[in-house]
Enzyme design. Structure first.
Site, mmCIF file in Angstrom:
data_model
loop_
_atom_site.group_PDB
_atom_site.id
_atom_site.type_symbol
_atom_site.label_atom_id
_atom_site.label_comp_id
_atom_site.label_asym_id
_atom_site.label_seq_id
_atom_site.Cartn_x
_atom_site.Cartn_y
_atom_site.Cartn_z
ATOM 1 N N ARG A 188 0.838 -1.212 0.000
ATOM 2 C CA ARG A 188 0.000 0.000 0.000
ATOM 3 C C ARG A 188 0.863 1.248 0.000
ATOM 4 N NH1 ARG A 188 2.621 1.955 3.315
ATOM 5 N NH2 ARG A 188 2.687 1.575 5.553
ATOM 6 N N LYS A 244 11.973 -2.222 9.927
ATOM 7 C CA LYS A 244 11.312 -1.794 11.168
ATOM 8 C C LYS A 244 11.472 -2.781 12.318
ATOM 9 C CE LYS A 244 9.199 -0.146 8.091
ATOM 10 N NZ LYS A 244 9.574 0.401 6.782
ATOM 11 N N ASP A 268 -1.809 -1.285 7.543
ATOM 12 C CA ASP A 268 -1.263 -2.029 6.395
ATOM 13 C C ASP A 268 -2.078 -3.284 6.112
ATOM 14 O OD1 ASP A 268 0.582 -0.091 6.821
ATOM 15 O OD2 ASP A 268 2.182 -1.416 7.497
ATOM 16 N N ASP A 312 -2.204 5.372 13.228
ATOM 17 C CA ASP A 312 -3.092 4.200 13.351
ATOM 18 C C ASP A 312 -2.953 3.570 14.734
ATOM 19 O OD1 ASP A 312 -0.535 3.187 12.746
ATOM 20 O OD2 ASP A 312 -1.272 1.636 11.368
ATOM 21 N N SER A 325 4.960 -1.368 2.777
ATOM 22 C CA SER A 325 4.301 -2.429 3.511
ATOM 23 C C SER A 325 4.486 -3.831 2.940
ATOM 24 C CB SER A 325 2.814 -2.081 3.589
ATOM 25 O OG SER A 325 2.245 -2.799 4.598
ATOM 26 N N SER A 326 5.724 -4.116 2.554
ATOM 27 C CA SER A 326 6.021 -5.474 2.089
ATOM 28 C C SER A 326 5.835 -6.471 3.222
ATOM 29 C CB SER A 326 7.445 -5.562 1.534
ATOM 30 O OG SER A 326 8.404 -5.370 2.552
ATOM 31 N N GLU A 329 0.080 9.551 8.942
ATOM 32 C CA GLU A 329 1.246 8.726 9.270
ATOM 33 C C GLU A 329 1.464 8.617 10.770
ATOM 34 O OE1 GLU A 329 2.247 6.401 7.177
ATOM 35 O OE2 GLU A 329 2.545 8.046 5.756
HETATM 36 P P1 ADP Z 1 8.119 -2.490 4.796
HETATM 37 O O1 ADP Z 1 8.098 -1.003 4.900
HETATM 38 O O2 ADP Z 1 8.403 -2.925 3.393
HETATM 39 O O3 ADP Z 1 6.939 -3.154 5.394
HETATM 40 P P2 ADP Z 1 9.590 -3.809 6.939
HETATM 41 O O4 ADP Z 1 10.912 -3.446 7.490
HETATM 42 O O5 ADP Z 1 8.418 -3.713 7.825
HETATM 43 O O6 ADP Z 1 9.403 -2.913 5.637
HETATM 44 O O7 ADP Z 1 9.623 -5.295 6.377
HETATM 45 C C1 ADP Z 1 10.606 -5.716 5.441
HETATM 46 C C2 ADP Z 1 10.825 -7.212 5.572
HETATM 47 O O8 ADP Z 1 9.735 -7.939 4.964
HETATM 48 C C3 ADP Z 1 12.055 -7.707 4.823
HETATM 49 O O9 ADP Z 1 13.230 -7.535 5.591
HETATM 50 C C4 ADP Z 1 11.718 -9.174 4.612
HETATM 51 O O10 ADP Z 1 11.996 -9.929 5.767
HETATM 52 C C5 ADP Z 1 10.207 -9.132 4.402
HETATM 53 N N1 ADP Z 1 9.940 -9.139 2.951
HETATM 54 C C6 ADP Z 1 9.638 -8.117 2.151
HETATM 55 N N2 ADP Z 1 9.501 -8.513 0.851
HETATM 56 C C7 ADP Z 1 9.732 -9.831 0.840
HETATM 57 C C8 ADP Z 1 9.770 -10.849 -0.190
HETATM 58 N N3 ADP Z 1 9.561 -10.556 -1.461
HETATM 59 N N4 ADP Z 1 10.036 -12.112 0.185
HETATM 60 C C9 ADP Z 1 10.280 -12.407 1.470
HETATM 61 N N5 ADP Z 1 10.266 -11.522 2.469
HETATM 62 C C10 ADP Z 1 10.005 -10.242 2.164
HETATM 63 P P1 NG1 Z 2 5.492 0.207 7.344
HETATM 64 O O1 NG1 Z 2 6.242 1.345 6.822
HETATM 65 O O2 NG1 Z 2 4.781 -0.529 6.266
HETATM 66 O O3 NG1 Z 2 6.278 -0.752 8.174
HETATM 67 C C1 NG1 Z 2 4.358 1.048 9.694
HETATM 68 C C2 NG1 Z 2 3.254 0.315 10.466
HETATM 69 C C3 NG1 Z 2 1.872 0.950 10.235
HETATM 70 C C4 NG1 Z 2 1.908 2.451 10.464
HETATM 71 C C5 NG1 Z 2 3.057 3.070 9.649
HETATM 72 C C6 NG1 Z 2 3.230 4.550 9.917
HETATM 73 C C7 NG1 Z 2 3.391 -2.106 10.832
HETATM 74 C C8 NG1 Z 2 3.174 -3.438 10.240
HETATM 75 N N1 NG1 Z 2 3.167 -1.063 10.030
HETATM 76 O O4 NG1 Z 2 4.275 0.783 8.303
HETATM 77 O O5 NG1 Z 2 0.911 0.339 11.089
HETATM 78 O O6 NG1 Z 2 2.028 2.760 11.835
HETATM 79 O O7 NG1 Z 2 4.300 2.436 9.928
HETATM 80 O O8 NG1 Z 2 2.097 5.264 9.572
HETATM 81 O O9 NG1 Z 2 3.768 -2.001 11.989
HETATM 82 MG MG MG Z 3 6.355 -3.177 7.444
#
Ligand code: ADP
Ligand code: NG1
Ligand code: MG
Length: 460
Positions: A42, A233, A189, A51, A144-145, A48
């Site tokens: 998303r 994160k 997310d 939530d 939000s991967s 920001e």
């Molecule tokens: P985001 O902002 O993308 O949500 P996070 O730090 O919360 O960032 O999460 C990133 C983590 O999600 C990566 O370090 C990995 O462990 C997992 N991830 C993301 N994309 C993939 C993928 N294509 N396959 C496996 N794990 C993934």
């Molecule tokens: P991302 O950037 O996708 O990790 C995080 C939180 C959201 C929200 C945003 C800031 C998780 C899974 N996601 O998003 O709930 O707080 O930061 O708006 O913790």
């Molecule tokens: Mg995340």
């Protein structure tokens, strides 16, 4: 009753990504997938870091997603593989799922989703699965991967066990279980990943969770640009420190107004208990909190608690040591101000999406949101600030960081007739001069339209 995620028959060979995932699966396991699950990432347009304070946010799903191919078997073993070789294979018994929050490997996010469903189903052993995951969302970039992976795993676990749940229930389970990785997120997310619908952004409200359509103005598009600084994160404490600062600010404000502060956890609950407006909450913050950082001693003294109580009741496991003293005034100001901006953004979209000045008014709100994230919430970084400046200079009417920040993406609102010039300018000013960024440009700078929510696909 709320809808369930769609289950659609699809011609795999007509879809390049599904076809290559199918081939990867067959190569890996020597059999064909039984079904596929998809959950989108998303982009948050505004709202920001609010939530988890209980306030509404305004995201839309993007086209990029986590996709998984699955077969089911009687053995109780979960076999995980990934189309991207940086993510290693992992095998575990479904009777022994453990998530190591000190080592946030990719498969633990997947197992968060499995565990969430397992608990929901009463803890019984689950069917065994073989699975190959393919992700197209830039990781650790605020799109939000992580949640797409958790939601995809939760959805495919339901399907593999011949169960189904509505989208709201799936979003709530996924929100709760992603916390097993250690981040104390608020649910934006996972909610948009399930509740998104093509062609519309959504206002997501919490307690109870619900989503309503937000018609975006004609004449402008949203462009995502990644500053190419990654921020994981779960592997850092930046995110949870902010969650904790908001929790402490909640207690301090509640106590100052004679509320039952020990019971209140979120800044929105203080507002609700007082029956105050967001403007009144901003005045209360200025009256009660001071801009200087708070020492732990001061927090304990004001709340009348011991250092041990502070640790156990208010801090999270990764915010126990050595963090900068909390800036309660700034964080609370951001939250109440940002919550008000979300409501204004929604009402501009509702009132006059095609009015001449709607785009400008929304752009102004996005600019204010970025300034607040940068200056009050301190969740930006120099590269992201520079990118936002470049976007504005290149013709965006509004631009801001999106997602948690400290790196990752900006989202910009750009008049449709200026998009090509905008992309050329951002490319020249931000990506081309730096070889690392130039190499990533293709997946880092793109126009995004509101996409659909999570789904199951069966081969036609
Ligand atoms: P985001 O902002 O993308 O949500 P996070 O730090 O919360 O960032 O999460 C990133 C983590 O999600 C990566 O370090 C990995 O462990 C997992 N991830 C993301 N994309 C993939 C993928 N294509 N396959 C496996 N794990 C993934
Ligand atoms: P991302 O950037 O996708 O990790 C995080 C939180 C959201 C929200 C945003 C800031 C998780 C899974 N996601 O998003 O709930 O707080 O930061 O708006 O913790
Ligand atoms: Mg995340």
């Amino acid at each position: 009753m709320a809808a369930h995620p769609p289950k659609t028959k699809i011609l795999i060979s007509a879809n390049e990504r599904l076809q290559s995932l199918k081939e990867a699966f067959e190569k890996k396991y020597g059999e064909s997938p039984l079904f596929y699950a998809r959950a989108p990432g998303r982009v948050n347009l505004i709202g920001e870091h609010i939530d988890y304070c209980g306030y509404a946010v305004l995201p839309m799903a993007i086209e990029q997603s986590i996709l998984a191919a699955v077969t089911v078997n009687d053995a109780k073993t979960i076999h995980l593989a990934n189309a991207n070789p940086i993510y290693k294979d992992f095998t575990v018994s479904s009777e022994d799922i453990k998530i190591d929050r000190n080592n946030p490997q990719w498969y633990y996010y997947f197992l968060c989703g499995v565990k969430g469903i397992q608990e929901h189903l009463g803890g019984d052993p689950l069917s065994g699965i073989k699975c190959v995951v393919d992700g197209s969302i830039p990781a650790s970039s605020g799109l939000s991967s992580s949640s797409a992976l958790v939601c995809c795993a939760a959805l495919l676990t339901m399907e593999a066990n011949h169960k189904s749940l509505n989208k709201v229930a799936l979003a709530e389970i996924s929100t709760k279980c992603e916390r097993y990785i250690g981040t104390e997120g608020g649910g934006m997310d996972q909610s948009i990943s399930f509740l998104a619908e093509e062609g519309t952004a959504k206002l997501i409200e919490f307690h109870p969770l619900r989503a309503s359509d937000v018609r975006l103005p004609d004449g402008a598009v949203f462009v995502i640009s990644n500053c190419c600084v990654e921020m994981n994160k779960a592997a850092t404490s930046h995110f949870n420190i902010r969650v904790v600062e908001c929790r402490i600010a909640t207690k301090m404000l509640a106590k100052a107004r004679g509320l039952d502060w020990a019971r209140l956890l979120k800044l929105s609950e203080v507002q609700a208990s007082l029956g105050a407006s967001l403007e009144e909450m901003l005045r209360l913050v200025a009256e009660v909190l001071h801009p200087e950082p708070y020492s732990r001693e001061e927090v304990c003294r004001v709340l009348g608690i011991t250092a041990e109580q502070l640790s156990t009741d208010l801090l999270s496991p990764n915010t126990q040591h050595g963090e900068a003293p909390p800036k309660l005034y700034q964080r609370a100001r951001h939250v109440y101000g940002e919550a008000a901006r979300v409501l204004r953004f929604k009402s501009v979209c509702d009132e006059a999406p095609s009015a001449g000045n709607a785009v400008q008014r929304l752009g102004d709100l996005m600019k204010q949101s970025h300034a607040s994230c940068r200056d009050l919430y301190e969740c930006s970084c120099p590269e992201l600030d520079r990118l936002v400046e470049i976007c504005l200079q290149s013709g965006a009417v509004g631009s801001r960081l999106t997602g948690a920040g400290w790196g990752g993406c900006a989202v910009s609102m750009v008049p449709t007739d200026r998009v090509e010039a905008f992309l050329t300018s951002v490319r020249e000013l931000y990506y081309t001069p730096d070889p690392h960024r130039a190499a990533l440009e293709k997946q880092s700078l793109f126009v995004s339209k509101p996409g659909g929510g999570a789904a199951i696909y069966l081969e036609e």
